[in-house]
Design an enzyme around this catalytic site. Sequence first.
Site, mmCIF file in Angstrom:
data_model
loop_
_atom_site.group_PDB
_atom_site.id
_atom_site.type_symbol
_atom_site.label_atom_id
_atom_site.label_comp_id
_atom_site.label_asym_id
_atom_site.label_seq_id
_atom_site.Cartn_x
_atom_site.Cartn_y
_atom_site.Cartn_z
ATOM 1 N N TYR A 50 0.834 -1.000 -0.026
ATOM 2 C CA TYR A 50 -0.037 0.153 -0.031
ATOM 3 C C TYR A 50 0.973 1.177 0.031
ATOM 4 O O TYR A 50 1.727 1.290 0.867
ATOM 5 C CB TYR A 50 -0.769 0.098 1.215
ATOM 6 C CG TYR A 50 -1.973 -1.085 1.245
ATOM 7 C CD1 TYR A 50 -3.219 -0.870 1.002
ATOM 8 C CD2 TYR A 50 -1.447 -2.516 1.748
ATOM 9 C CE1 TYR A 50 -4.296 -1.818 1.313
ATOM 10 C CE2 TYR A 50 -2.635 -3.323 1.822
ATOM 11 C CZ TYR A 50 -3.897 -3.000 1.471
ATOM 12 O OH TYR A 50 -4.862 -3.962 1.530
ATOM 13 N N PRO B 284 -12.240 0.001 -0.238
ATOM 14 C CA PRO B 284 -11.453 -1.262 -0.409
ATOM 15 C C PRO B 284 -10.053 -1.245 0.284
ATOM 16 O O PRO B 284 -9.146 -2.054 0.534
ATOM 17 C CB PRO B 284 -11.136 -1.676 -1.663
ATOM 18 C CG PRO B 284 -11.363 -0.267 -2.364
ATOM 19 C CD PRO B 284 -12.202 0.626 -1.693
#
Length: 389
Positions: free
Chosen positions: A200, A292
């Site tokens: 991420y 998400p």
Amino acid sequence: MRTQVCIIGGGPAGLLLGQLLHREGIDTILLERRTEAHVLSRIRAGVLERGFIGLMHEAGVADRLEREGERHGGVVIGAGAEMIRLDLAGLTGHGVTVYGQTEVTRDLYGARHGAGLPTLFEVDEVAIGGLEGAAAEISFLHEGERKTITCDYVAGCDGFHGPSRQAIPEERRREVEKVFPFGWLGILSETPPVHEELIYATSDAGFALCSMRSQSLSRYYVQVPMSERVEEWSDDRFWEALRARIPAEAAERLVTGPSIEKSIAPLRSFVCEPMQWGRLFLCGDAAHIVPPTGAKGLNTAASDVHYLWQALTARYAEGDEGVLGTYSERALARVWKTQRFSWWMTQLLHHFPEQTPYDRRVQEAELAFLKESEAAQRALAENYVGLPY
């Protein structure tokens, strides 16, 4: 037709609930608006929490997941040039498993068909009645005929646009939502993942996520304004944007190739309260949606299934209806924790249109604190691997 539990929605939540109830000797009929092939064609995320894995074992459908799922004991937060690895297993004793939602659904359909459990596809014009009476009644069109199912309880696993939530009187529903001012442009490519764990990433160029479906199939995302159109993004433009947003160490290893799927998904949060009304119980996207960023959508649906499975088992095995009465309260307590985590991850890693230089510096300070503080890392890790049910 008569059954104990009518499940509306043939996605993973409805299928998992049906399989768990079957193993308790509880009869179900499952209704699905689309064809099975269409359901299995939907590409969705596949980061599974430990609780979801446990439910798949309880349902007796975990064999292929255990063979083919990718075990991840960590996750990487990319902060500019830095790669901050969180040791999920070391911090919590647990990891996550990467296994596509399509494969979960395929395994569950295989189990349902193998057990000969009734499943009706291409069902339309569903009407739900009798929720406050002695029995619920589901009316619908199927194969050109109007049909009816009488049942004790209805499990609404039919997503945000399904009829189940609408069956709760409008004056009794409280719906809250937050719409984020950007989306995720995602591609699927037949290329090896850039890293053995998910990344991420946030940088001055914006957010990106490096994920995978297998060792030869990768899923990548970049943050884009909702005004963007997929047609405006060539593969070359996408790869260039991705490289600019992930740490150089990962960018140098990135293998590119033609996309086999490309789409833009909006980011939003939504919760409906309560999650039950009379003989109706909502599960998954019918009751709540998360962005998400924290990989909580499918996993939170599974926690709903866990609570409803427990409650229905207590009702039929022990004659105890009290647990059913607490379903909404128990499910929502965990739903709001996953909402908080998904909101926090989204706030931490994305650029917002109204963001000031001060806001960006606070994000940088938060990331620095995450890097330096084991307590901060443990808090993220505990949420990421899945809070206990």
